[in-house]
Design an enzyme around this catalytic site. Structure first.
Site, PDB file in Angstrom:
ATOM      1  N   ARG A  68       0.818  -1.221   0.000  1.00  0.00           N
ATOM      2  CA  ARG A  68       0.000   0.000   0.000  1.00  0.00           C
ATOM      3  C   ARG A  68       0.850   1.268   0.000  1.00  0.00           C
ATOM      4  NH1 ARG A  68      -3.809  -3.422  -1.541  1.00  0.00           N
ATOM      5  NH2 ARG A  68      -4.754  -4.602   0.169  1.00  0.00           N
ATOM      6  N   LYS A 163      -1.640 -15.544   7.714  1.00  0.00           N
ATOM      7  CA  LYS A 163      -2.899 -15.507   6.964  1.00  0.00           C
ATOM      8  C   LYS A 163      -2.779 -16.374   5.704  1.00  0.00           C
ATOM      9  CE  LYS A 163      -1.861 -11.168   4.495  1.00  0.00           C
ATOM     10  NZ  LYS A 163      -2.194  -9.745   4.349  1.00  0.00           N
ATOM     11  N   HIS A 164      -3.938 -16.961   5.250  1.00  0.00           N
ATOM     12  CA  HIS A 164      -5.306 -16.800   5.704  1.00  0.00           C
ATOM     13  C   HIS A 164      -5.781 -18.167   6.188  1.00  0.00           C
ATOM     14  CE1 HIS A 164      -4.477 -13.816   2.554  1.00  0.00           C
ATOM     15  NE2 HIS A 164      -5.289 -13.008   3.204  1.00  0.00           N
ATOM     16  N   HIS A 176     -12.549 -12.067  -2.666  1.00  0.00           N
ATOM     17  CA  HIS A 176     -12.958 -10.669  -2.770  1.00  0.00           C
ATOM     18  C   HIS A 176     -14.213 -10.537  -3.635  1.00  0.00           C
ATOM     19  CE1 HIS A 176      -8.686 -10.169  -1.667  1.00  0.00           C
ATOM     20  NE2 HIS A 176      -9.078  -9.047  -1.109  1.00  0.00           N
ATOM     21  N   ASP A 247     -11.167 -11.659   8.038  1.00  0.00           N
ATOM     22  CA  ASP A 247     -10.835 -10.918   6.831  1.00  0.00           C
ATOM     23  C   ASP A 247     -11.927  -9.856   6.652  1.00  0.00           C
ATOM     24  OD1 ASP A 247      -9.471 -10.145   4.547  1.00  0.00           O
ATOM     25  OD2 ASP A 247      -9.302 -12.177   3.739  1.00  0.00           O
TER      26      ASP A 247
END
Length: 334
Positions: A68, A163-164, A176, A247
């Site tokens: 990010r 994760k996950h 997603h 999540d």
């Protein structure tokens, strides 16, 4: 507890009000929240100043396509590059992965952010969402990297999040945007996908993030909604005593529990300590949903970054020989 998303590079008045709520554990940051190193440090400080108690500031800074913070930060390689390197030089691959973890954690911590949700310990077996985020398709190799990565994160003052759980890498679907189901029995999952999680727990991992995948031979609901997975298997059989994150409840595979309130309650009822509400438009309804619930606040204190780190000294403990390994160029700035 809720870990919430905010809209931009500064807090709005409404977001400051949200941070006053007892149920808010902190904020998870995304690309939309980042403009520069200085700005993200100021945003992190503003988040802490707005809350009446210690809160977490988190990010996904895995490397590769899931990073990010970019401008002014090192360009981190995807974890798969270390797995590829391991095939011909295991020791240098592990050293490079440790340096990757230390560099990532040091930069994130120097920016006022407590933790990156890392490492990914899913098996790299073709899942659309995981892809090169995974070290390898081999459970033992992933386990070896998991131990090294967790230890390196701790050395840099950052908590480690596996994760996950219990493993997202073998199903094809991206949760997603779609529902995902893994038909394998528990015995196969224990022999394969759970191996890296066992290694990470033994190495002292502080948190686990759940998958929105259904494993119908184990439980009928997605793992993050399942007491069987969280309370009986993860905590009971595997002995994990740390923090369990859901999540994001904005992902399509979470919709099986109904509306926003249903998703929040399903995660908390199953044993999740913290529910991720990454979309700001879902925060108000999520806060309303948790009114009156008993929430686990003490467990989160251990996830707050350890030790103040300044940007100028962040590489003081990093061996320069590992900053640009042949298969993982993560020493340059983006």
């Amino acid at each position: 507890m809720l870990l919430i998303g905010v809209a931009g590079t500064e807090l709005s008045a409404q977001e400051r009000d949200w941070l006053q709520h007892d149920a808010v554990a902190g904020v998870v940051l995304f690309k939309r929240n980042f403009a520069s190193r200085t700005q993200v440090a100021e945003l992190s400080a503003a988040i802490r100043a707005a809350a009446p108690r210690p809160v977490l500031v988190c990010v996904d800074q895995e490397g590769g396509r899931v990073q990010r913070f970019r401008e002014g930060f090192s360009a981190l390689a995807p974890l798969q590059s270390f797995g590829a390197q391991y095939a011909h030089d295991p020791e240098s691959a592990l050293a490079a992965a440790r340096a990757h973890a230390q560099l990532m954690a040091s930069e994130v911590r120097a920016s006022g952010v407590d933790l990156s949700f890392a490492p990914v310990v899913d098996l790299g077996r073709g899942n659309r969402a995981i892809g090169d985020r995974a070290f390898s398709d081999d459970p033992q190799i992933v386990a070896t990297f998991t131990r090294a990565y967790v230890q390196a994160l701790h050395g840099a003052g950052m908590a480690a999040t596996l994760k996950h759980f219990p493993g997202h890498g073998t199903v094809l679907e991206d949760t997603h945007v779609d529902h995902a189901s893994d038909p394998r029995p528990l015995e196969v999952l224990q022999a394969e996908d759970l191996v890296p999680f066992v290694a990470g727990i033994e190495a002292g991992a502080d948190a686990v993030m759940m998958a929105h995948v259904v494993y119908p031979q184990v439980a009928p609901e997605p793992a993050g909604y399942s007491q069987r997975w969280i309370e009986q298997i993860l905590r009971g059989q595997m002995g994990f005593c740390g923090v369990v994150f859901s999540d994001d409840i904005g992902m399509a595979a979470s919709f099986s529990a109904g509306g926003v309130a249903g998703r929040v309650h399903a995660h908390l009822d199953a044993g999740c300590d913290v529910v991720l509400v990454c979309h700001p438009e879902l925060v108000a309804e999520s806060l309303q949903a948790v009114q009156g619930r008993s929430l686990n606040t003490a467990a989160l204190i251990g996830l707050i970054g350890r030790g103040a780190l300044g940007w100028d000294g962040l590489l003081a403990g990093t061996d320069a020989s590992f900053t640009t390994p042949p298969s993982a160029h993560f020493g340059t700035t983006a």
